[in-house]
Motif scaffolding. Sequence first.
Motif, PDB file in Angstrom:
ATOM      1  N   GLU A 140      40.556  37.813  28.087  1.00 14.39           N
ATOM      2  CA  GLU A 140      39.963  39.064  27.594  1.00 14.39           C
ATOM      3  C   GLU A 140      40.966  40.213  27.663  1.00 14.39           C
ATOM      4  OE1 GLU A 140      36.176  41.977  28.611  1.00 14.39           O
ATOM      5  OE2 GLU A 140      35.905  39.803  28.762  1.00 14.39           O
ATOM      6  N   LYS A 141      41.765  40.246  28.722  1.00 15.92           N
ATOM      7  CA  LYS A 141      42.797  41.280  28.841  1.00 15.92           C
ATOM      8  C   LYS A 141      43.818  41.149  27.721  1.00 15.92           C
ATOM      9  CE  LYS A 141      45.432  44.454  30.803  1.00 15.92           C
ATOM     10  NZ  LYS A 141      45.077  45.904  30.790  1.00 15.92           N
ATOM     11  N   GLN A 142      44.169  39.913  27.354  1.00 14.33           N
ATOM     12  CA  GLN A 142      45.135  39.717  26.268  1.00 14.33           C
ATOM     13  C   GLN A 142      44.538  40.133  24.920  1.00 14.33           C
ATOM     14  OE1 GLN A 142      47.607  36.389  26.625  1.00 14.33           O
ATOM     15  NE2 GLN A 142      48.290  36.348  24.502  1.00 14.33           N
ATOM     16  N   LEU A 143      43.239  39.936  24.773  1.00 15.60           N
ATOM     17  CA  LEU A 143      42.588  40.299  23.512  1.00 15.60           C
ATOM     18  C   LEU A 143      42.233  41.786  23.441  1.00 15.60           C
ATOM     19  CD1 LEU A 143      40.122  37.271  23.098  1.00 15.60           C
ATOM     20  CD2 LEU A 143      42.545  37.445  22.467  1.00 15.60           C
ATOM     21  N   ASN A 144      42.162  42.427  24.596  1.00 17.35           N
ATOM     22  CA  ASN A 144      41.846  43.856  24.662  1.00 17.35           C
ATOM     23  C   ASN A 144      42.642  44.476  25.803  1.00 17.35           C
ATOM     24  OD1 ASN A 144      40.784  46.426  24.710  1.00 17.35           O
ATOM     25  ND2 ASN A 144      38.777  45.815  25.494  1.00 17.35           N
ATOM     26  N   SER A 145      43.808  44.989  25.501  1.00 10.09           N
ATOM     27  CA  SER A 145      44.736  45.483  26.524  1.00 10.09           C
ATOM     28  C   SER A 145      44.242  46.743  27.228  1.00 10.09           C
ATOM     29  CB  SER A 145      46.109  45.761  25.895  1.00 10.09           C
ATOM     30  OG  SER A 145      45.997  46.751  24.881  1.00 10.09           O
ATOM     31  N   GLU A 146      43.169  47.344  26.744  1.00 11.16           N
ATOM     32  CA  GLU A 146      42.711  48.607  27.309  1.00 11.16           C
ATOM     33  C   GLU A 146      41.873  48.448  28.579  1.00 11.16           C
ATOM     34  OE1 GLU A 146      40.652  50.732  24.274  1.00 11.16           O
ATOM     35  OE2 GLU A 146      42.438  51.001  23.014  1.00 11.16           O
ATOM     36  N   ILE A 147      41.395  47.242  28.863  1.00 11.81           N
ATOM     37  CA  ILE A 147      40.543  47.103  30.050  1.00 11.81           C
ATOM     38  C   ILE A 147      41.396  47.213  31.315  1.00 11.81           C
ATOM     39  CG2 ILE A 147      38.771  45.772  28.871  1.00 11.81           C
ATOM     40  CD1 ILE A 147      39.919  43.238  30.080  1.00 11.81           C
ATOM     41  N   SER A 148      40.824  47.812  32.364  1.00 10.89           N
ATOM     42  CA  SER A 148      41.551  48.093  33.602  1.00 10.89           C
ATOM     43  C   SER A 148      41.471  46.917  34.571  1.00 10.89           C
ATOM     44  CB  SER A 148      40.959  49.331  34.278  1.00 10.89           C
ATOM     45  OG  SER A 148      39.643  49.051  34.751  1.00 10.89           O
ATOM     46  N   GLN A 149      42.350  46.943  35.568  1.00 11.75           N
ATOM     47  CA  GLN A 149      42.338  45.891  36.582  1.00 11.75           C
ATOM     48  C   GLN A 149      41.041  45.921  37.392  1.00 11.75           C
ATOM     49  OE1 GLN A 149      44.552  43.292  36.959  1.00 11.75           O
ATOM     50  NE2 GLN A 149      42.890  42.580  38.276  1.00 11.75           N
ATOM     51  N   ASP A 150      40.560  47.127  37.692  1.00 13.18           N
ATOM     52  CA  ASP A 150      39.293  47.230  38.432  1.00 13.18           C
ATOM     53  C   ASP A 150      38.151  46.596  37.646  1.00 13.18           C
ATOM     54  OD1 ASP A 150      40.453  48.480  40.568  1.00 13.18           O
ATOM     55  OD2 ASP A 150      39.851  50.504  39.996  1.00 13.18           O
ATOM     56  N   PHE A 151      38.136  46.828  36.339  1.00 14.53           N
ATOM     57  CA  PHE A 151      37.090  46.239  35.492  1.00 14.53           C
ATOM     58  C   PHE A 151      37.224  44.721  35.467  1.00 14.53           C
ATOM     59  CE2 PHE A 151      35.739  44.572  31.338  1.00 14.53           C
ATOM     60  CZ  PHE A 151      34.411  44.970  31.332  1.00 14.53           C
ATOM     61  N   ILE A 152      38.462  44.226  35.376  1.00 13.19           N
ATOM     62  CA  ILE A 152      38.691  42.777  35.350  1.00 13.19           C
ATOM     63  C   ILE A 152      38.147  42.134  36.627  1.00 13.19           C
ATOM     64  CG2 ILE A 152      40.501  41.011  35.481  1.00 13.19           C
ATOM     65  CD1 ILE A 152      42.151  42.813  33.573  1.00 13.19           C
ATOM     66  N   THR A 153      38.450  42.738  37.773  1.00 14.60           N
ATOM     67  CA  THR A 153      37.985  42.200  39.059  1.00 14.60           C
ATOM     68  C   THR A 153      36.466  42.192  39.139  1.00 14.60           C
ATOM     69  OG1 THR A 153      40.000  42.968  40.172  1.00 14.60           O
ATOM     70  CG2 THR A 153      38.089  42.531  41.559  1.00 14.60           C
ATOM     71  N   LYS A 154      35.855  43.300  38.742  1.00  7.03           N
ATOM     72  CA  LYS A 154      34.395  43.412  38.826  1.00  7.03           C
ATOM     73  C   LYS A 154      33.712  42.440  37.858  1.00  7.03           C
ATOM     74  CE  LYS A 154      32.518  47.512  39.280  1.00  7.03           C
ATOM     75  NZ  LYS A 154      31.954  48.862  38.964  1.00  7.03           N
ATOM     76  N   LYS A 155      34.229  42.366  36.630  1.00  2.97           N
ATOM     77  CA  LYS A 155      33.600  41.481  35.657  1.00  2.97           C
ATOM     78  C   LYS A 155      33.825  40.017  36.015  1.00  2.97           C
ATOM     79  CE  LYS A 155      33.042  40.419  30.731  1.00  2.97           C
ATOM     80  NZ  LYS A 155      33.263  40.843  29.326  1.00  2.97           N
ATOM     81  N   ALA A 156      34.995  39.700  36.572  1.00  6.50           N
ATOM     82  CA  ALA A 156      35.233  38.310  36.995  1.00  6.50           C
ATOM     83  C   ALA A 156      34.222  37.894  38.054  1.00  6.50           C
ATOM     84  CB  ALA A 156      36.654  38.157  37.514  1.00  6.50           C
ATOM     85  N   SER A 157      33.950  38.771  39.010  1.00  3.50           N
ATOM     86  CA  SER A 157      32.955  38.479  40.031  1.00  3.50           C
ATOM     87  C   SER A 157      31.564  38.344  39.421  1.00  3.50           C
ATOM     88  CB  SER A 157      32.957  39.576  41.102  1.00  3.50           C
ATOM     89  OG  SER A 157      32.000  39.326  42.096  1.00  3.50           O
ATOM     90  N   PHE A 158      31.258  39.219  38.473  1.00  2.00           N
ATOM     91  CA  PHE A 158      29.974  39.174  37.759  1.00  2.00           C
ATOM     92  C   PHE A 158      29.811  37.852  37.009  1.00  2.00           C
ATOM     93  CE2 PHE A 158      27.995  39.847  33.552  1.00  2.00           C
ATOM     94  CZ  PHE A 158      26.708  40.192  33.933  1.00  2.00           C
ATOM     95  N   LEU A 159      30.859  37.435  36.294  1.00  2.00           N
ATOM     96  CA  LEU A 159      30.802  36.166  35.561  1.00  2.00           C
ATOM     97  C   LEU A 159      30.693  34.978  36.521  1.00  2.00           C
ATOM     98  CD1 LEU A 159      33.584  36.742  32.858  1.00  2.00           C
ATOM     99  CD2 LEU A 159      31.112  36.968  32.550  1.00  2.00           C
TER     100      LEU A 159
END
Length: 360
Positions: A140-159
């Motif tokens: 998802e980060k590669q497809l949308n470079s605008e997402i933040s590291q904090d968002f990645i961590t939170k969404k990964a835990s959510f998923l």
Amino acid sequence: MNTDQFLVKSPLQYVDKAIFTWQTPSNIALVKYWGKSNPQIPKNASISFTLQNCHTTTKIEFLKKNYSNEVDFEVFFEGKQKAEFKPKIADFFKRIATYCPYIFEYQMTIHSENSFPHSSGIASSASGLSAIAMCLMSLEKQLNSEISQDFITKKASFLARLGSGSASRSIEGPLVVWGNHPEIEGSSDLFGVKFPHRIHPIFENYQDVILLVDKGEKQVSSTVGHELMHQHPYAENRFHQANQNLAKMSNILQNGDVKNFINLVESEALTLHAMMLTSNPYFILMKPNTLEIINKIWKYRSENNSNICFTLDAGANVHVLFPENEKETVMQFIENELASFCYKKEYICDVSGFGAKQLS
């Protein structure tokens, strides 16, 4: 509960091919959760030590294909194709499809391996599904470079939570809380959060030696065990007790109260298994050697004024917890007196760790 925050809202820049590899750890809950509602919402908050050496390494190869309504994937575990793993992962993909629509755009090949025995009560679902979640978030980060590291961590835990509840606690470390709790700022039923307070030095680098009493698959899966809490006669009292215990554990971790840590951790472990014993149908995951080890630990602690203690996950294996400053003496005790109760004298030396890490 605001799940809209995890929807893909920006246009994605698709790539033809991508490969990501993540190593994510298992975790061991100090205050347990046992019982949940759909979709993977815990009946009480829990807190766990993230481990370092018990981990799953997962590589996912993404190959762009024509869009279809079916998720296209294959699973290889420790080098062998595993068709029997596909139904659980397929259910996981169904649950996350709303939040990860890009999974319909790729053919995925999943290669995974554990550093510990699969399905023996060391939370292999936690490490395995959190690793898949991290690979998806890398895409998802590669497809949308605008997402933040904090968002990645939170969404990964959510998923990860949508695949295995305890997987939400395997993204970060060394202590993670999952479940909404009034005394833990930022806590949520939707994802795990790092314990927000400074912990006492005695709990840094905390040791966990996992005694492999039984390396076979559990007789009753955690999924079935959680479902049996719906009609359990003691369920509501248990959920209330667990949330109270998490508040106590928060103070213990900050104040360095090791004696109360021992009491609370062991009580939580035995209460978890008491819920299994009093379910209908009832079941027992402990083995005779589990009880032998527990009694040996109690005897050693009494005779040596030690801070050793045990906890149990949903299985027969025993997690032996102790401060780093007792490592030499406790390891001698484990080798001399406890190893003989393990399958082929096998045990795993672990320590609190810091969560998922990407491998090149």
